[in-house]
Design a protein around this motif. Sequence first.
Motif, PDB file in Angstrom:
ATOM      1  N   LYS A  27       0.825  -1.213  -0.142  1.00 39.15           N
ATOM      2  CA  LYS A  27      -0.007   0.060   0.024  1.00 39.15           C
ATOM      3  C   LYS A  27       0.610   1.401   0.026  1.00 39.15           C
ATOM      4  CE  LYS A  27      -3.718  -2.329   2.386  1.00 39.15           C
ATOM      5  NZ  LYS A  27      -4.640  -2.406   3.820  1.00 39.15           N
ATOM      6  N   CYS A  28       2.215   1.246   0.024  1.00 36.58           N
ATOM      7  CA  CYS A  28       2.929   2.421   0.093  1.00 36.58           C
ATOM      8  C   CYS A  28       4.170   1.815  -0.372  1.00 36.58           C
ATOM      9  CB  CYS A  28       3.152   2.750   1.776  1.00 36.58           C
ATOM     10  SG  CYS A  28       3.669   1.578   2.727  1.00 36.58           S
ATOM     11  N   CYS A  29       5.353   2.987  -0.686  1.00 29.27           N
ATOM     12  CA  CYS A  29       6.173   2.663  -1.005  1.00 29.27           C
ATOM     13  C   CYS A  29       7.487   4.000  -0.636  1.00 29.27           C
ATOM     14  CB  CYS A  29       6.708   2.573  -2.752  1.00 29.27           C
ATOM     15  SG  CYS A  29       5.853   4.017  -3.684  1.00 29.27           S
ATOM     16  N   VAL A  30       8.650   3.911  -0.724  1.00 29.18           N
ATOM     17  CA  VAL A  30       9.795   4.987  -0.510  1.00 29.18           C
ATOM     18  C   VAL A  30      10.586   5.352  -1.670  1.00 29.18           C
ATOM     19  CG1 VAL A  30      11.606   5.299   1.098  1.00 29.18           C
ATOM     20  CG2 VAL A  30       9.502   3.722   1.755  1.00 29.18           C
ATOM     21  N   SER A  31      10.634   6.559  -1.551  1.00 27.18           N
ATOM     22  CA  SER A  31      11.654   7.179  -2.576  1.00 27.18           C
ATOM     23  C   SER A  31      12.817   7.694  -1.519  1.00 27.18           C
ATOM     24  CB  SER A  31      11.176   8.286  -3.607  1.00 27.18           C
ATOM     25  OG  SER A  31      10.336   9.212  -2.779  1.00 27.18           O
ATOM     26  N   LEU A  32      14.020   7.965  -2.307  1.00 24.01           N
ATOM     27  CA  LEU A  32      15.165   8.664  -1.368  1.00 24.01           C
ATOM     28  C   LEU A  32      15.925   9.692  -2.374  1.00 24.01           C
ATOM     29  CD1 LEU A  32      16.536   4.977  -0.877  1.00 24.01           C
ATOM     30  CD2 LEU A  32      15.084   6.406   1.081  1.00 24.01           C
ATOM     31  N   SER A  60       0.365   6.590  11.212  1.00 24.02           N
ATOM     32  CA  SER A  60       1.644   6.356  11.929  1.00 24.02           C
ATOM     33  C   SER A  60       2.753   5.900  10.908  1.00 24.02           C
ATOM     34  CB  SER A  60       1.516   5.406  12.866  1.00 24.02           C
ATOM     35  OG  SER A  60       1.342   4.166  12.356  1.00 24.02           O
ATOM     36  N   LEU A  61       3.797   6.320  11.114  1.00 26.98           N
ATOM     37  CA  LEU A  61       4.950   5.938  10.126  1.00 26.98           C
ATOM     38  C   LEU A  61       6.167   5.362  11.081  1.00 26.98           C
ATOM     39  CD1 LEU A  61       6.211   6.323   7.289  1.00 26.98           C
ATOM     40  CD2 LEU A  61       7.410   8.545   8.404  1.00 26.98           C
ATOM     41  N   VAL A  62       6.634   4.204  10.854  1.00 28.49           N
ATOM     42  CA  VAL A  62       7.733   3.441  11.431  1.00 28.49           C
ATOM     43  C   VAL A  62       8.868   3.463  10.715  1.00 28.49           C
ATOM     44  CG1 VAL A  62       8.177   1.184  12.729  1.00 28.49           C
ATOM     45  CG2 VAL A  62       5.840   2.203  12.805  1.00 28.49           C
ATOM     46  N   VAL A  63       9.890   3.405  11.426  1.00 22.51           N
ATOM     47  CA  VAL A  63      11.248   3.707  10.583  1.00 22.51           C
ATOM     48  C   VAL A  63      12.073   2.866  11.489  1.00 22.51           C
ATOM     49  CG1 VAL A  63      13.190   4.917  10.061  1.00 22.51           C
ATOM     50  CG2 VAL A  63      10.798   5.725   9.523  1.00 22.51           C
ATOM     51  N   LEU A  64      13.020   1.939  10.558  1.00 21.27           N
ATOM     52  CA  LEU A  64      14.043   1.372  11.303  1.00 21.27           C
ATOM     53  C   LEU A  64      15.345   1.841  10.708  1.00 21.27           C
ATOM     54  CD1 LEU A  64      15.056  -1.329  12.998  1.00 21.27           C
ATOM     55  CD2 LEU A  64      14.783  -2.556  10.844  1.00 21.27           C
ATOM     56  N   HIS A  65      15.995   2.296  11.786  1.00 16.75           N
ATOM     57  CA  HIS A  65      17.562   2.851  11.461  1.00 16.75           C
ATOM     58  C   HIS A  65      18.332   2.906  12.663  1.00 16.75           C
ATOM     59  CE1 HIS A  65      20.790   5.830  10.088  1.00 16.75           C
ATOM     60  NE2 HIS A  65      20.217   5.742   8.923  1.00 16.75           N
ATOM     61  N   PRO A  66      19.604   2.590  12.438  1.00 19.91           N
ATOM     62  CA  PRO A  66      20.489   2.478  13.562  1.00 19.91           C
ATOM     63  C   PRO A  66      20.630   3.730  14.406  1.00 19.91           C
ATOM     64  CG  PRO A  66      21.788   2.130  11.704  1.00 19.91           C
ATOM     65  CD  PRO A  66      20.237   2.070  11.234  1.00 19.91           C
ATOM     66  N   ASN A  67      20.608   4.756  14.014  1.00 21.19           N
ATOM     67  CA  ASN A  67      21.043   6.169  14.389  1.00 21.19           C
ATOM     68  C   ASN A  67      19.793   6.584  15.004  1.00 21.19           C
ATOM     69  OD1 ASN A  67      23.060   8.776  13.195  1.00 21.19           O
ATOM     70  ND2 ASN A  67      22.471   8.302  15.204  1.00 21.19           N
ATOM     71  N   LEU A  68      18.567   6.086  15.026  1.00 19.15           N
ATOM     72  CA  LEU A  68      17.379   6.518  15.719  1.00 19.15           C
ATOM     73  C   LEU A  68      17.826   6.582  17.393  1.00 19.15           C
ATOM     74  CD1 LEU A  68      14.264   5.217  14.098  1.00 19.15           C
ATOM     75  CD2 LEU A  68      15.171   7.554  13.873  1.00 19.15           C
ATOM     76  N   PRO A  97      16.928   4.567   5.613  1.00 17.59           N
ATOM     77  CA  PRO A  97      16.292   3.660   6.617  1.00 17.59           C
ATOM     78  C   PRO A  97      16.593   2.126   6.004  1.00 17.59           C
ATOM     79  CG  PRO A  97      14.400   4.696   5.077  1.00 17.59           C
ATOM     80  CD  PRO A  97      15.939   5.402   5.043  1.00 17.59           C
ATOM     81  N   ARG A  98      16.129   1.137   6.893  1.00 18.45           N
ATOM     82  CA  ARG A  98      16.276  -0.132   6.523  1.00 18.45           C
ATOM     83  C   ARG A  98      15.030  -0.701   6.364  1.00 18.45           C
ATOM     84  NH1 ARG A  98      20.812   2.487   7.327  1.00 18.45           N
ATOM     85  NH2 ARG A  98      22.883   1.313   8.238  1.00 18.45           N
ATOM     86  N   LYS A  99      13.840  -0.044   7.108  1.00 18.70           N
ATOM     87  CA  LYS A  99      12.574  -0.477   7.032  1.00 18.70           C
ATOM     88  C   LYS A  99      11.687   0.498   7.285  1.00 18.70           C
ATOM     89  CE  LYS A  99       9.349  -3.843   8.797  1.00 18.70           C
ATOM     90  NZ  LYS A  99       9.325  -5.191   9.776  1.00 18.70           N
ATOM     91  N   VAL A 100      10.414   0.787   6.279  1.00 19.24           N
ATOM     92  CA  VAL A 100       9.559   1.628   6.650  1.00 19.24           C
ATOM     93  C   VAL A 100       8.259   1.168   6.394  1.00 19.24           C
ATOM     94  CG1 VAL A 100       8.528   4.026   5.673  1.00 19.24           C
ATOM     95  CG2 VAL A 100      10.943   3.683   5.692  1.00 19.24           C
ATOM     96  N   PRO A 114      13.596   1.003  -2.509  1.00 17.63           N
ATOM     97  CA  PRO A 114      14.427   0.906  -3.384  1.00 17.63           C
ATOM     98  C   PRO A 114      15.512  -0.235  -3.329  1.00 17.63           C
ATOM     99  CG  PRO A 114      14.132   3.093  -3.230  1.00 17.63           C
ATOM    100  CD  PRO A 114      13.535   2.506  -1.969  1.00 17.63           C
ATOM    101  N   GLN A 115      16.082  -0.773  -4.221  1.00 17.66           N
ATOM    102  CA  GLN A 115      17.114  -1.638  -4.076  1.00 17.66           C
ATOM    103  C   GLN A 115      18.413  -0.819  -3.539  1.00 17.66           C
ATOM    104  OE1 GLN A 115      17.209  -5.149  -4.253  1.00 17.66           O
ATOM    105  NE2 GLN A 115      14.865  -4.901  -4.759  1.00 17.66           N
ATOM    106  N   PRO A 116      18.994  -1.597  -2.599  1.00 16.92           N
ATOM    107  CA  PRO A 116      20.373  -0.775  -2.139  1.00 16.92           C
ATOM    108  C   PRO A 116      21.337  -0.240  -3.181  1.00 16.92           C
ATOM    109  CG  PRO A 116      19.937  -2.929  -0.848  1.00 16.92           C
ATOM    110  CD  PRO A 116      19.049  -2.706  -1.881  1.00 16.92           C
ATOM    111  N   ASP A 117      21.369  -1.054  -4.332  1.00 20.52           N
ATOM    112  CA  ASP A 117      22.335  -0.797  -5.227  1.00 20.52           C
ATOM    113  C   ASP A 117      21.978   0.658  -5.924  1.00 20.52           C
ATOM    114  OD1 ASP A 117      23.808  -2.561  -4.796  1.00 20.52           O
ATOM    115  OD2 ASP A 117      23.122  -4.076  -6.364  1.00 20.52           O
ATOM    116  N   ASP A 118      20.659   1.003  -5.823  1.00 25.24           N
ATOM    117  CA  ASP A 118      20.228   2.001  -6.590  1.00 25.24           C
ATOM    118  C   ASP A 118      20.194   3.531  -5.398  1.00 25.24           C
ATOM    119  OD1 ASP A 118      19.470   0.838  -8.596  1.00 25.24           O
ATOM    120  OD2 ASP A 118      17.527   0.194  -8.102  1.00 25.24           O
TER     121      ASP A 118
END
Length: 434
Positions: free
Chosen positions: A216-221, A311-319, A386-389, A399-403
């Motif tokens: 239902k959602c996607c992420v751009s960077l 709500s928006l959940v984010v997974l990132h080590p610097n949080l 982020p690792r996960k949203v 997106p793929q990490p290579d991109d």
Amino acid sequence: MGLILNLLFISLLSFISPNCGFDVLDPKGNVTIKWDKRTDTGDTQYVSVSIYNYQLFRHIDQPGWKLSWRWPNNEVIWKMFGAEATDQGNCSAFTGDKPHCCEQRPTIIDLLPGAPYNIQSANCCKGGVLSSITQDPTKYIASFEMSVGGSFSDNSSTGIPADNFTLGLPGYTCGPPIAVEPTKFYEDNGRRKTQALATWNVSCSYSQFLASPTPKCCVSLSAFYNSTIVPCPTCSCGCSGQPGINCVKPGQLPPVLQLPNDEEPRPLVKCTRHMCPVTIHWHVKESYKEYWRVKMTITNQNFAQNYSQWSLVVLHPNLKSITQVFSFNYLPLNQYGNINDSGVFYGIKYYNDMLLQSGEQGNVQSEMLLHKDPDMFTFRQGWTFPRKVSFNGDECVMPQPDDYPSLPNSAQTSSHTTFFSMILLSLFINVIAL
């Protein structure tokens, strides 16, 4: 050693698909139905039912819950407070006063706000909407009361009052009733304590795959150090032109919609390469000596729905080193001891807690400031992304990490260039000295 094991455990769980109904960031999340038998006169029982949303970041939005179960015998509901059955059913066997519901499988809905006081009960009348336990701890419970007559199954060998419970919500599956310790109730401002004759709990879990066959959602960077904007992956939530997928082309006006009252409306989105109702953009905005800044933008591409209490959940080590969030509320999700790498963002009440339908006002955004942890911080290899949203509890397509936006080549090799420059300078000085 314990920290390493925890990190390995979370890394392993991160590969678990959301299809299985388990969320690594909310491992204990569930919706619990509590059935309390308060009194029993032999031919009539007085029952109170409560629904608890124990999920950390997934709320129950309109049109709300529709609780249903199956009576094992010929039970009927005589009266209800705080809720109502959608269908009275066939009550022709009764003369005089008719029961409230004679269906063997009743469907119960919450009363609307503003219902008459003489049919209300505690924690009722929210139209079936339940907040997550994190966002609003005062609105994650719904309750109603009813008097039940007929042949009662809890006197039989099974011992359960009803079975085959459902919430009437996409993606939720409920287990069987389980007898637990009777609930205690407080009266007279807490000075007197009573308890139910018997209590059963029903646990319901959520599966993203059962709720919707597509995301239902996607992420751009994007990032300040690279002019490239990495868009949502193609066909993240469907492909334009596929059978059954409707979208609004650029320059067109959306059609007049007749939205259903008893179910979530089907998305009507803009024609895009990703076809997602909601997009999240993560922009690495600035870098300071000891801090770095990120801007998050949530955009509603759906013409058919507003998102309240999003709500928006984010997974990132610097949080774990987050310093300030400017326009959203934020709470960390510390589910694995001292590992603090995930959190939930949600809107500020009466300011941006509703994400309006697609249009000029159909977005919310905020910036956040994070401290650079010298043990891990780097701009290399997409570490700042982020690792996960997840949006409203549903995982978004990344997106793929290579991109991912990368540092310029000069920046990637700056440390090596500096090292070799120092060596050459040293050799040059030595030659001059000779």
